[in-house]
Enzyme design. Structure first.
Site, PDB file in Angstrom:
ATOM      1  N   SER A 206       1.149  -7.251  -1.194  1.00 20.51           N
ATOM      2  CA  SER A 206       1.705  -8.266  -0.292  1.00 20.51           C
ATOM      3  C   SER A 206       0.877  -9.543  -0.257  1.00 20.51           C
ATOM      4  O   SER A 206       1.367 -10.585   0.193  1.00 20.51           O
ATOM      5  CB  SER A 206       1.862  -7.708   1.126  1.00 20.51           C
ATOM      6  OG  SER A 206       0.614  -7.505   1.749  1.00 20.51           O
TER       7      SER A 206
ATOM      8  N   THR B 287       0.952  -4.370   4.175  1.00 22.66           N
ATOM      9  CA  THR B 287       0.611  -4.740   5.547  1.00 22.66           C
ATOM     10  C   THR B 287      -0.072  -6.101   5.661  1.00 22.66           C
ATOM     11  O   THR B 287      -0.017  -6.725   6.718  1.00 22.66           O
ATOM     12  CB  THR B 287      -0.317  -3.681   6.181  1.00 22.66           C
ATOM     13  OG1 THR B 287      -1.522  -3.588   5.415  1.00 22.66           O
ATOM     14  CG2 THR B 287       0.363  -2.327   6.243  1.00 22.66           C
ATOM     15  N   ASP B 288      -0.708  -6.574   4.596  1.00 23.89           N
ATOM     16  CA  ASP B 288      -1.547  -7.768   4.738  1.00 23.89           C
ATOM     17  C   ASP B 288      -0.752  -9.004   5.125  1.00 23.89           C
ATOM     18  O   ASP B 288      -1.236  -9.847   5.883  1.00 23.89           O
ATOM     19  CB  ASP B 288      -2.337  -8.020   3.446  1.00 23.89           C
ATOM     20  CG  ASP B 288      -3.451  -7.010   3.241  1.00 23.89           C
ATOM     21  OD1 ASP B 288      -3.761  -6.271   4.200  1.00 23.89           O
ATOM     22  OD2 ASP B 288      -4.001  -6.948   2.138  1.00 23.89           O
TER      23      ASP B 288
ATOM     24  N   THR C   6       0.815  -1.215   0.000  1.00 28.33           N
ATOM     25  CA  THR C   6       0.000   0.000   0.000  1.00 28.33           C
ATOM     26  C   THR C   6       0.845   1.261   0.000  1.00 28.33           C
ATOM     27  O   THR C   6       0.495   2.255  -0.640  1.00 28.33           O
ATOM     28  CB  THR C   6      -0.933   0.003   1.222  1.00 28.33           C
ATOM     29  OG1 THR C   6      -1.829  -1.112   1.130  1.00 28.33           O
ATOM     30  CG2 THR C   6      -1.750   1.284   1.293  1.00 28.33           C
TER      31      THR C   6
END
Length: 333
Positions: free
Chosen positions: A54, A85-86, A12
């Site tokens: 990710s 972040t995932d 992101t």
């Protein structure tokens, strides 16, 4: 000034709107240009390793990141990795096993909003990551996010949109960063001059996670046996198995173990871990099969550690020994 290398992988923080949803498009140099204050902390260089959401990052990419750090380790004083972040907690845990005992810091960060936006958390997270990386007492793999410094083996994403997305599970945060000031909660690990990290380059990714729900049958466990080398069974509470030591799940487990496969039990409960000895439905199973359990490991740590262990070990005894050998406070029995 210290030399810090930023390795960009996408996520992101690097995303732009495509008309069909956000997708990574911003380069490593462009990311750095949004936070010029980093240049006051250190000499910084950047490498674009990949530019992926990710969701698409997995074991092969973890090995590539670890290899990139290894190839450049002697040339820099620390590393900052930008990441989506995932799956960031999985990558942080995996790198904790692939790069052990590092006297230099390896910091993973990202953001919930693109660095190109005005109301983003990206600029703060990136600056904080470099602030942590230049400190002389920073070592090993850490995740820096929303002012928190979390051990790579203890991080978990718990919020999908909020800026305080990550928590340290069942272990204190390493430090916090407030207004550019680093406040440590844990004493830094001592390293002797000239200490070298240990790098690993093998993972076995045929690891299955099976999360139980009430009423679920054991058929899936039996059907998947030939496709995986190990299974993590996420059960309920402190750890039990439907049917105990004589039910259909126990029978399926017996078939897995007879085939030379590995089973790890863990709880679905996010905090405080498992203890299969408490209830009969857990104690019977653990005693019958001498099962390993993850205790208070995070799912991310348990899964990636099992991949690392299976990549190094040659038999059940060594698998058990390596799985229970603590790495960066990942397991407390």
């Amino acid at each position: 000034m210290k030399r810090i290398l930023m390795l960009a992988t996408g996520g992101t923080i690097a995303s732009m709107e495509t008309g069909h949803g956000l997708s990574p498009a911003i380069t490593s140099e462009e990311i750095l240009s949004h936070v010029p204050a980093v240049g006051e902390l250190c000499q910084v260089e950047a490498v674009q390793l990949m530019n992926l959401d990710s969701t698409n990052i997995g074991p092969d990419h973890w090995l590539n990141i670890a290899r990139a750090v290894r190839e450049r380790y002697d040339s820099y004083d620390g590393f900052v990795i930008t990441h989506g972040t995932d799956t960031m907690a999985y990558t942080a845990a995996a790198l904790s096993y692939l790069i052990q005992d590092s006297p230099k810091p390896i910091v993973i960060t990202g953001s919930q909003k693109s660095i190109a936006l005005n109301d983003t958390d990206a600029r703060r997270n990136l600056y904080d990551s470099f602030r942590y990386a230049v400190d002389r007492d920073s070592h090993d793999v850490s995740l820096v996010f929303d002012g928190r410094v979390i051990l790579g083996t203890r991080a978990r994403k718990e919020r999908s949109k909020s800026f305080n997305a990550f928590s340290s599970v069942d272990y204190p945060e390493r430090a916090v960063i407030r207004d550019g000031k680093l406040i440590r909660y844990l004493a830094p690990r001592p390293y002797s001059y000239g200490a070298e990290p240990v790098f690993y380059d093998k993972l076995e990714d045929r690891v299955l996670l099976l999360t139980l729900i009430p009423g679920m049958g054991a058929e899936a466990l039996g059907l998947l046996k030939d496709s995986y080398q190990a299974v993590i069974l996420q059960s309920f509470g402190v750890g039990g198995l439907p049917g105990g030591g004589n039910g259909p799940f126990a029978q399926a487990m017996e078939e897995w173990l007879a085939a030379g496969k590995t089973i790890v039990m863990m709880t679905q409960v996010p905090y405080e871990g498992s203890d299969m000895s408490v209830y009969q439905v857990g104690q019977q199973v653990k005693e019958r099969f001498q099962l390993m359990e993850a205790y208070n490991m995070t799912l991310e740590a348990a899964a990636t550690k099992l991949m690392w262990v299976l990549g190094q070990a040659s038999g059940p005894r060594e698998i058990r020994e390596l799985f229970y050998r603590p790495v960066q406070f990942d397991v407390i029995q």
